[in-house]
Design a protein around this motif. Structure first.
Motif, PDB file in Angstrom:
ATOM      1  N   PHE A 247      57.426 104.415   2.730  1.00  0.00           N
ATOM      2  CA  PHE A 247      58.179 104.045   1.690  1.00  0.00           C
ATOM      3  C   PHE A 247      59.472 104.805   1.349  1.00  0.00           C
ATOM      4  O   PHE A 247      60.135 104.643   0.163  1.00  0.00           O
ATOM      5  N   GLY A 248      60.046 104.372   2.330  1.00  0.00           N
ATOM      6  CA  GLY A 248      61.312 104.507   2.254  1.00  0.00           C
ATOM      7  C   GLY A 248      62.024 103.288   2.593  1.00  0.00           C
ATOM      8  O   GLY A 248      61.348 102.424   3.056  1.00  0.00           O
ATOM      9  N   GLU A 249      63.182 102.831   2.578  1.00  0.00           N
ATOM     10  CA  GLU A 249      63.976 101.694   3.258  1.00  0.00           C
ATOM     11  C   GLU A 249      63.362 101.707   4.616  1.00  0.00           C
ATOM     12  O   GLU A 249      64.861 102.071   5.471  1.00  0.00           O
ATOM     13  N   VAL A 250      62.506 100.414   5.331  1.00  0.00           N
ATOM     14  CA  VAL A 250      62.657 100.326   6.604  1.00  0.00           C
ATOM     15  C   VAL A 250      63.072  99.205   6.804  1.00  0.00           C
ATOM     16  O   VAL A 250      61.917  97.891   6.329  1.00  0.00           O
ATOM     17  N   SER A 251      63.053  99.136   8.112  1.00  0.00           N
ATOM     18  CA  SER A 251      63.438  97.529   8.779  1.00  0.00           C
ATOM     19  C   SER A 251      62.316  97.337   9.518  1.00  0.00           C
ATOM     20  O   SER A 251      62.372  98.327  10.451  1.00  0.00           O
ATOM     21  N   ILE A 252      61.750  96.015  10.168  1.00  0.00           N
ATOM     22  CA  ILE A 252      60.673  96.349  10.796  1.00  0.00           C
ATOM     23  C   ILE A 252      61.420  94.645  11.099  1.00  0.00           C
ATOM     24  O   ILE A 252      61.895  93.441  10.666  1.00  0.00           O
ATOM     25  N   ASN A 253      60.377  94.027  12.101  1.00  0.00           N
ATOM     26  CA  ASN A 253      60.690  92.744  12.646  1.00  0.00           C
ATOM     27  C   ASN A 253      59.709  91.769  13.323  1.00  0.00           C
ATOM     28  O   ASN A 253      58.033  93.006  13.311  1.00  0.00           O
ATOM     29  N   LYS A 254      59.283  91.258  13.948  1.00  0.00           N
ATOM     30  CA  LYS A 254      57.832  90.363  13.991  1.00  0.00           C
ATOM     31  C   LYS A 254      57.206  90.872  15.324  1.00  0.00           C
ATOM     32  O   LYS A 254      55.903  91.025  15.119  1.00  0.00           O
ATOM     33  N   ARG A 255      58.034  91.518  15.930  1.00  0.00           N
ATOM     34  CA  ARG A 255      57.536  91.926  16.831  1.00  0.00           C
ATOM     35  C   ARG A 255      56.053  92.805  16.885  1.00  0.00           C
ATOM     36  O   ARG A 255      56.021  93.728  17.668  1.00  0.00           O
ATOM     37  N   LEU A 256      57.419  93.719  16.087  1.00  0.00           N
ATOM     38  CA  LEU A 256      56.371  94.599  15.614  1.00  0.00           C
ATOM     39  C   LEU A 256      55.211  94.877  14.633  1.00  0.00           C
ATOM     40  O   LEU A 256      53.973  95.138  15.135  1.00  0.00           O
ATOM     41  N   LEU A 257      55.003  93.359  14.162  1.00  0.00           N
ATOM     42  CA  LEU A 257      53.995  93.390  13.123  1.00  0.00           C
ATOM     43  C   LEU A 257      52.471  92.365  14.346  1.00  0.00           C
ATOM     44  O   LEU A 257      51.830  92.720  13.867  1.00  0.00           O
ATOM     45  N   GLU A 258      53.924  92.179  15.525  1.00  0.00           N
ATOM     46  CA  GLU A 258      52.593  91.559  16.566  1.00  0.00           C
ATOM     47  C   GLU A 258      51.595  92.589  17.591  1.00  0.00           C
ATOM     48  O   GLU A 258      50.283  92.806  17.007  1.00  0.00           O
ATOM     49  N   PHE A 259      53.291  93.883  17.059  1.00  0.00           N
ATOM     50  CA  PHE A 259      51.403  94.994  17.875  1.00  0.00           C
ATOM     51  C   PHE A 259      51.084  95.402  16.585  1.00  0.00           C
ATOM     52  O   PHE A 259      50.101  96.622  17.144  1.00  0.00           O
ATOM     53  N   LEU A 260      51.519  95.895  15.488  1.00  0.00           N
ATOM     54  CA  LEU A 260      50.187  96.358  14.625  1.00  0.00           C
ATOM     55  C   LEU A 260      49.088  95.208  14.365  1.00  0.00           C
ATOM     56  O   LEU A 260      48.346  96.090  14.679  1.00  0.00           O
ATOM     57  N   THR A 261      48.920  93.879  14.881  1.00  0.00           N
ATOM     58  CA  THR A 261      47.632  93.906  15.041  1.00  0.00           C
ATOM     59  C   THR A 261      47.043  93.549  16.141  1.00  0.00           C
ATOM     60  O   THR A 261      46.175  93.703  15.835  1.00  0.00           O
ATOM     61  N   GLU A 262      47.867  93.884  17.071  1.00  0.00           N
ATOM     62  CA  GLU A 262      46.890  93.616  18.365  1.00  0.00           C
ATOM     63  C   GLU A 262      46.236  95.314  18.593  1.00  0.00           C
ATOM     64  O   GLU A 262      45.147  95.968  18.826  1.00  0.00           O
ATOM     65  N   SER A 263      47.076  96.560  17.428  1.00  0.00           N
ATOM     66  CA  SER A 263      46.601  97.440  17.643  1.00  0.00           C
ATOM     67  C   SER A 263      45.774  98.064  16.512  1.00  0.00           C
ATOM     68  O   SER A 263      45.303  99.108  15.723  1.00  0.00           O
ATOM     69  N   GLU A 264      45.600  96.861  14.983  1.00  0.00           N
ATOM     70  CA  GLU A 264      44.970  96.880  14.148  1.00  0.00           C
ATOM     71  C   GLU A 264      44.966  98.135  13.552  1.00  0.00           C
ATOM     72  O   GLU A 264      44.101  99.583  12.607  1.00  0.00           O
ATOM     73  N   ILE A 265      46.574  97.806  13.082  1.00  0.00           N
ATOM     74  CA  ILE A 265      47.066  98.815  12.107  1.00  0.00           C
ATOM     75  C   ILE A 265      47.200  98.250  10.775  1.00  0.00           C
ATOM     76  O   ILE A 265      48.393  97.166  11.040  1.00  0.00           O
ATOM     77  N   ILE A 266      47.102  99.154   9.895  1.00  0.00           N
ATOM     78  CA  ILE A 266      47.569  98.164   8.354  1.00  0.00           C
ATOM     79  C   ILE A 266      48.713  98.562   8.276  1.00  0.00           C
ATOM     80  O   ILE A 266      49.081 100.493   8.357  1.00  0.00           O
ATOM     81  N   MET A 267      49.198  98.249   7.600  1.00  0.00           N
ATOM     82  CA  MET A 267      50.776  98.920   6.823  1.00  0.00           C
ATOM     83  C   MET A 267      50.810  99.209   5.395  1.00  0.00           C
ATOM     84  O   MET A 267      50.829  97.344   5.421  1.00  0.00           O
TER      85      MET A 267
END
Length: 330
Positions: A42-62
């Motif tokens: 809900f907040g203004e949150v910065s993310i990067n591609k490395r995080l998205l790769e990690f979420l994919t490996e961990s099967e976490i939806i955002m």
């Protein structure tokens, strides 16, 4: 059990080692990835591609929500339970008008029966709801003769309108009056609550679909198109009365949510940050709450109930067992 993480603060979310790390101006926090099932931002949150790769490996939806609390999209990692066979079955049932209509009607029937259960529950507690129950009974009689999904949607809309007018009797609160359904933006506090509750439930259903073989892009009541997920909208219809709407009743009737939890924005009214926090806390409690499932003979949570509903849809699609929507036994 894995947890849902809600982030309301502004900051940066990234991978650090084998865990999630959230840094704000006020401090730093580690979020154990093994205990996390999904993230609501809900907040203004910065993310990067490395995080998205990690979420994919961990099967976490955002899931992402904008400043006003509107759902804007989800990061839906590559499906780990991908099934070409199930996609074919979903497409087969979508493309065959008669098969699609059977499933679409089941979703509406489930929604209407649960609406009637909610109204009966409050009628038995002294609320004057007979007029609305009779109207809904009358409108719902045309469900069986309806020949297409557009007609089903229209009937469902008329029933839900009567149901929402009944909220005024259930809530009996001058600060939360229905006055007709308004969206984007909602024009009053009650509409703001309904819109926010529905959007949270849609994303919860989407998260649960991720853990099945189903493809969220192919729904049956809601038209499949190029823009969005639709199966989660179908499934959510069944559960809105017993999950999302019950959260609204609890928050208002117990005086937990108050006028000061709203603000005037975008020519309408939305929940402010504190209001959104209050709402998602109660919604999370509702999803974790358990009850005895008569069919299974054991306790399940409302979140597990949504997953079980999806398994029933899978069985219907592959021809194992006809889908019957969950109807609460209150």
């Amino acid at each position: 059990m894995k947890r849902t993480i809600y982030i309301f603060s502004d900051g940066e979310l990234k991978r650090k080692g084998n865990t999630l790390y959230f840094e704000t101006e006020e401090g730093k926090k580690y979020i154990p990835v093994e205990n996390t099932s999904e993230l609501f931002i809900f907040g203004e949150v910065s993310i990067n591609k490395r995080l998205l790769e990690f979420l994919t490996e961990s099967e976490i939806i955002m899931h992402f929500f904008n400043y006003y609390g509107y759902y804007v999209g989800s990061y839906y990692p590559r499906q780990h339970l991908n099934s070409g066979y199930m996609i074919l079955k979903q497409a087969e049932h979508y493309l065959d008008p008669s098969k699609r209509l059977i499933l679409a009607r089941k979703f509406v029937e489930g929604a209407v029966e649960n609406i009637k259960k909610v109204l009966a529950y409050y009628k038995n507690r002294g609320k004057q709801l007979e007029k609305y129950i009779q109207k809904i009974e009358s409108i719902s009689q045309s469900l069986q003769s309806c020949k297409d999904t557009e007609g089903l949607m229209a009937i469902e809309g008329n029933i839900r309108e009567q149901y929402y007018y009944a909220f005024d009797r259930i809530l009996d609160n001058e600060h939360f009056i229905f006055e007709g359904r308004t969206r984007r933006p909602p024009k009053n506090r009650l509409n703001a609550l309904i819109s926010f509750a529905n959007s949270i439930l849609y994303t919860v259903c989407l998260s649960e679909i991720y853990h099945t073989h189903l493809d969220p892009r192919i729904g049956f009541l809601h038209t499949t198109n190029f823009r969005r997920f639709s199966l989660n909208l179908d499934v959510a219809e069944v559960f809105k009365p017993i999950i999302a709407d019950r959260v609204i009743f609890t928050l208002v009737n117990k005086g937990i949510i108050k006028p000061q939890h709203f603000e005037q924005k975008l020519d309408g009214i939305v929940l402010n940050e504190k209001g959104r926090e209050v709402f998602v806390r109660e919604m999370d409690e509702r999803l974790k709450a358990t009850f005895e499932h008569r069919g299974l003979g054991r306790h399940v949570s409302y979140r597990q109930l949504i997953r079980l509903e999806l398994y029933k849809i899978e069985k219907h699609l592959i021809g194992d067992e006809e889908y019957r929507p969950f109807i609460t036994s209150w």
